[in-house]
Design a protein around this motif. Sequence first.
Motif, mmCIF file in Angstrom:
data_model
loop_
_atom_site.group_PDB
_atom_site.id
_atom_site.type_symbol
_atom_site.label_atom_id
_atom_site.label_comp_id
_atom_site.label_asym_id
_atom_site.label_seq_id
_atom_site.Cartn_x
_atom_site.Cartn_y
_atom_site.Cartn_z
ATOM 1 N N ASN A 152 0.848 -1.197 0.000
ATOM 2 C CA ASN A 152 0.000 0.000 0.000
ATOM 3 C C ASN A 152 0.885 1.249 0.000
ATOM 4 O O ASN A 152 2.105 1.171 -0.162
ATOM 5 C CB ASN A 152 -0.949 -0.026 1.200
ATOM 6 N N GLU A 153 0.257 2.389 0.202
ATOM 7 C CA GLU A 153 0.999 3.654 0.151
ATOM 8 C C GLU A 153 2.033 3.763 1.261
ATOM 9 O O GLU A 153 2.959 4.586 1.186
ATOM 10 C CB GLU A 153 0.024 4.839 0.208
ATOM 11 N N GLN B 259 -1.180 -6.359 3.699
ATOM 12 C CA GLN B 259 -2.032 -6.839 4.783
ATOM 13 C C GLN B 259 -1.981 -8.363 4.800
ATOM 14 O O GLN B 259 -2.255 -9.009 3.791
ATOM 15 C CB GLN B 259 -3.463 -6.342 4.601
ATOM 16 N N HIS C 268 -0.396 -5.655 9.254
ATOM 17 C CA HIS C 268 0.382 -5.136 8.136
ATOM 18 C C HIS C 268 1.853 -5.487 8.318
ATOM 19 O O HIS C 268 2.376 -5.503 9.433
ATOM 20 C CB HIS C 268 0.208 -3.627 8.021
ATOM 21 N N ARG D 108 -2.878 -6.472 -0.938
ATOM 22 C CA ARG D 108 -2.714 -5.047 -0.674
ATOM 23 C C ARG D 108 -3.732 -4.615 0.378
ATOM 24 O O ARG D 108 -3.404 -3.928 1.343
ATOM 25 C CB ARG D 108 -2.901 -4.234 -1.958
ATOM 26 N N ASP D 109 -4.976 -5.036 0.175
ATOM 27 C CA ASP D 109 -6.050 -4.741 1.121
ATOM 28 C C ASP D 109 -7.013 -5.925 1.084
ATOM 29 O O ASP D 109 -7.730 -6.125 0.099
ATOM 30 C CB ASP D 109 -6.765 -3.443 0.717
#
Length: 257
Positions: free
Chosen positions: A31-32, A37, A48, A250-251
């Motif tokens: 992610n940013e 995750q 995370h 990622r999520d």
Amino acid sequence: MTFEPPQKGNPHQLTVNQHTFPSASIARFANEKGAVQVLRKASVKHFHAKPTDRIFCAQRVWDQQAEGGFMKGIEDAFQELASAILDDPAFRLGSQHFVVINEFYCLWNIRAQWKMNERLADPSIASAFEVAGLLREYTQDEQEQLEAAGIGYIRPDLTLPSRQIAAPSIRLQLSDSVRMMRGDIWELLQADEGEFVVPDNFFELYAVPLSPTAILWAHGGFPSGRLDRLAVTAINGEAVATSVEYFFARDLFLCPL
């Protein structure tokens, strides 16, 4: 069996945490904040983790020569291909690329197996050869210098590090596995809705996730190369089922299951 840590400060830069799925591949799902995750199946809790996190690694299961030699060569070739695929929407996979993907897919799964299985005991040569002693007993620093240079050694107690045995075994497994996959055809699939989960292995499916919305696939069945939510759900279900310790994305809330 516990792993053998290097001496303090790791002066010869031996790789302790050995990735099964490379950190460069994990980073494509970050992610940013640079993390993915993860859900650990034993606790059913997600957290995370950065691509360098210990959960993605074995600890000195194979030796440095394997880590920085044939394994690195396979990883580098695949990462170059993965970047080319993701950077060029018109990229066409061909037979020369299938060889690269086969080697990477097999290496990933073989390393995952070695991480999951019980570590080998350090073999001893004392009884087998009735060795009275060694002409030269190497210190830990000398042993680490030898490993960094790709040279095997015998410890003063007449044992060999099990990782020296693991490395050629992995190479043989890899050769056999790649030979069995000869002729398989890979294609690129893109998710139109939802994102992909990455398992700690893909023993049950010929698949290699590339990014949250792209996956390499060798089963056919998707002639358009585009996947709706139902198809992404089916692949993610297989990914979760085949994973042993964990899976990540990622999520995870964007991954239909």
